[in-house]
Design a protein around this motif. Sequence first.
Motif, PDB file in Angstrom:
ATOM      1  N   ASN A   8       0.852  -1.191   0.000  1.00  0.00           N
ATOM      2  CA  ASN A   8       0.000   0.000   0.000  1.00  0.00           C
ATOM      3  C   ASN A   8       0.889   1.243   0.000  1.00  0.00           C
ATOM      4  O   ASN A   8       1.630   1.481   0.960  1.00  0.00           O
ATOM      5  N   TYR A   9       0.825   2.022  -1.074  1.00  0.00           N
ATOM      6  CA  TYR A   9       1.671   3.203  -1.201  1.00  0.00           C
ATOM      7  C   TYR A   9       1.036   4.456  -0.584  1.00  0.00           C
ATOM      8  O   TYR A   9       1.556   5.549  -0.753  1.00  0.00           O
ATOM      9  N   GLY A  10      -0.035   4.281   0.134  1.00  0.00           N
ATOM     10  CA  GLY A  10      -0.670   5.409   0.805  1.00  0.00           C
ATOM     11  C   GLY A  10      -1.909   5.885   0.063  1.00  0.00           C
ATOM     12  O   GLY A  10      -2.041   5.718  -1.158  1.00  0.00           O
ATOM     13  N   GLY A  92      15.316   2.730 -10.200  1.00  0.00           N
ATOM     14  CA  GLY A  92      14.626   3.252  -9.024  1.00  0.00           C
ATOM     15  C   GLY A  92      15.477   3.299  -7.768  1.00  0.00           C
ATOM     16  O   GLY A  92      15.224   4.108  -6.876  1.00  0.00           O
ATOM     17  N   TYR A  93      16.467   2.421  -7.687  1.00  0.00           N
ATOM     18  CA  TYR A  93      17.319   2.364  -6.491  1.00  0.00           C
ATOM     19  C   TYR A  93      18.761   2.786  -6.794  1.00  0.00           C
ATOM     20  O   TYR A  93      19.655   2.615  -5.962  1.00  0.00           O
ATOM     21  N   SER A  94      18.992   3.308  -7.978  1.00  0.00           N
ATOM     22  CA  SER A  94      20.368   3.540  -8.425  1.00  0.00           C
ATOM     23  C   SER A  94      21.097   4.607  -7.622  1.00  0.00           C
ATOM     24  O   SER A  94      22.303   4.484  -7.360  1.00  0.00           O
ATOM     25  N   GLU A 280      15.111   7.300   2.067  1.00  0.00           N
ATOM     26  CA  GLU A 280      13.794   7.891   2.317  1.00  0.00           C
ATOM     27  C   GLU A 280      13.009   8.126   1.028  1.00  0.00           C
ATOM     28  O   GLU A 280      11.811   8.362   1.060  1.00  0.00           O
ATOM     29  N   MET A 281      13.699   8.014  -0.120  1.00  0.00           N
ATOM     30  CA  MET A 281      13.061   8.270  -1.411  1.00  0.00           C
ATOM     31  C   MET A 281      12.621   6.996  -2.131  1.00  0.00           C
ATOM     32  O   MET A 281      12.082   7.068  -3.241  1.00  0.00           O
ATOM     33  N   LYS A 282      12.836   5.829  -1.521  1.00  0.00           N
ATOM     34  CA  LYS A 282      12.612   4.573  -2.256  1.00  0.00           C
ATOM     35  C   LYS A 282      11.178   4.436  -2.750  1.00  0.00           C
ATOM     36  O   LYS A 282      10.945   4.059  -3.905  1.00  0.00           O
ATOM     37  N   ASN A 283      10.196   4.733  -1.893  1.00  0.00           N
ATOM     38  CA  ASN A 283       8.805   4.581  -2.314  1.00  0.00           C
ATOM     39  C   ASN A 283       8.390   5.630  -3.336  1.00  0.00           C
ATOM     40  O   ASN A 283       7.570   5.367  -4.217  1.00  0.00           O
ATOM     41  N   GLU A 284       8.959   6.836  -3.209  1.00  0.00           N
ATOM     42  CA  GLU A 284       8.657   7.892  -4.179  1.00  0.00           C
ATOM     43  C   GLU A 284       9.104   7.480  -5.574  1.00  0.00           C
ATOM     44  O   GLU A 284       8.368   7.633  -6.552  1.00  0.00           O
ATOM     45  N   ARG A 285      10.325   6.942  -5.654  1.00  0.00           N
ATOM     46  CA  ARG A 285      10.865   6.609  -6.981  1.00  0.00           C
ATOM     47  C   ARG A 285      10.156   5.415  -7.603  1.00  0.00           C
ATOM     48  O   ARG A 285       9.855   5.426  -8.795  1.00  0.00           O
ATOM     49  N   ILE A 286       9.905   4.380  -6.814  1.00  0.00           N
ATOM     50  CA  ILE A 286       9.217   3.224  -7.396  1.00  0.00           C
ATOM     51  C   ILE A 286       7.802   3.609  -7.798  1.00  0.00           C
ATOM     52  O   ILE A 286       7.305   3.168  -8.831  1.00  0.00           O
ATOM     53  N   ARG A 288       6.770   6.457  -8.896  1.00  0.00           N
ATOM     54  CA  ARG A 288       6.823   7.209 -10.164  1.00  0.00           C
ATOM     55  C   ARG A 288       6.806   6.245 -11.351  1.00  0.00           C
ATOM     56  O   ARG A 288       6.123   6.485 -12.357  1.00  0.00           O
ATOM     57  N   ILE A 289       7.579   5.170 -11.242  1.00  0.00           N
ATOM     58  CA  ILE A 289       7.623   4.184 -12.330  1.00  0.00           C
ATOM     59  C   ILE A 289       6.280   3.461 -12.443  1.00  0.00           C
ATOM     60  O   ILE A 289       5.757   3.261 -13.544  1.00  0.00           O
ATOM     61  N   ILE A 290       5.727   3.072 -11.285  1.00  0.00           N
ATOM     62  CA  ILE A 290       4.429   2.389 -11.282  1.00  0.00           C
ATOM     63  C   ILE A 290       3.356   3.263 -11.933  1.00  0.00           C
ATOM     64  O   ILE A 290       2.608   2.818 -12.807  1.00  0.00           O
ATOM     65  N   TYR A 291       3.284   4.515 -11.501  1.00  0.00           N
ATOM     66  CA  TYR A 291       2.243   5.419 -12.017  1.00  0.00           C
ATOM     67  C   TYR A 291       2.419   5.641 -13.521  1.00  0.00           C
ATOM     68  O   TYR A 291       1.445   5.575 -14.278  1.00  0.00           O
ATOM     69  N   GLU A 292       3.654   5.897 -13.925  1.00  0.00           N
ATOM     70  CA  GLU A 292       3.917   6.132 -15.346  1.00  0.00           C
ATOM     71  C   GLU A 292       3.494   4.927 -16.175  1.00  0.00           C
ATOM     72  O   GLU A 292       2.837   5.062 -17.223  1.00  0.00           O
ATOM     73  N   ASN A 293       3.851   3.735 -15.722  1.00  0.00           N
ATOM     74  CA  ASN A 293       3.515   2.536 -16.490  1.00  0.00           C
ATOM     75  C   ASN A 293       2.022   2.228 -16.466  1.00  0.00           C
ATOM     76  O   ASN A 293       1.453   1.793 -17.475  1.00  0.00           O
TER      77      ASN A 293
END
Length: 313
Positions: A8-10, A92-94, A280-286, A288-293
């Motif tokens: 759950n991403y919130g 996403g984790y780079s 602290e940015m891990k969920n934000e970055r993943i 972004r990819i989820i939403y875009e796709n």
Amino acid sequence: MKALFTYNYGEEKMNAIEKLGYEIMVINEKDIAYTEDMKDVEVLICYDPFFTLDIGRMENLKWIQLSSTGIDQVPKEIVKENNITLTNNRGGYSIPIGEWIVLKILEIFKSSYKLYQQQKQRQWKIDTSLLELYRKKIGFIGTGSIATEAAKRLQGFEAHSIGVNTRGEKLKYFDKCYPIEQLDEVLKVSDVVVLTIPYTDKTHHLINKEKLQMMKKNAVFINISRGSIVDEEALIQHLQEGNFKGAALDVFEVEPLLKDSPLWDMDNVIITPHNSWISEMKNERIFRIIYENMKRYIENQPLVNQVDIEKGY
């Protein structure tokens, strides 16, 4: 269109997905198992539910979006047989992993662990073994987004980043790149060897006893990719024989690392629990990819980060 999330991403983020036109199910990955209401799920967003979730029973499943970069957890035969599209979290984790690589190189070059131990013992003793990162050769085995982010950051130290990739393709932030056929040459000249190559059948135990012996005796060895790319027994023996200034290992052949592994007690080995990707940015970055796709998928547009299941990346 029905989508199953195992995280759950919130509320705000999940509402944004619903506004795209999806009906959402959220089931914690630790508790998930197939039920009849998953029969019409078309999209699965997850990390690794495959031990308990039989995706072969999800007759309408068309696309899996992973929150990981690696895909070795995925039941590849089912994906191929059912013609399921697979996308990952490449990139996403780079940034946090790139920072981790630089951190561990510096910790080993500057003998931080040894000095921290002296601090605990209130011992004042100068360590004359410290090294500079300046102009050292950093060999990246694999030149994807993680290696690129690390090489970018190493420019500030005026280190020389050299890379190994499939065709020796020259990339930004690398002084030179070599094809995989010239791996041995890179291992021989590198002051630091960093494994960032994807795990596939071809890269299983890519770093074996022979390859380890090619490296400089006082080299630094770093693995953030997958443990099975390294023959761990050969690595342990190599370290026990007094080779390497140090090793920083975030991944292992068996995870969690077995409590009786000799690696735990080695003074020149830094062990972290597959932790290099955390920030602290891990969920934000993943997300972004989820939403875009998910936006692309519902609009019938090409997805980003599509994985070639045969190649493994």
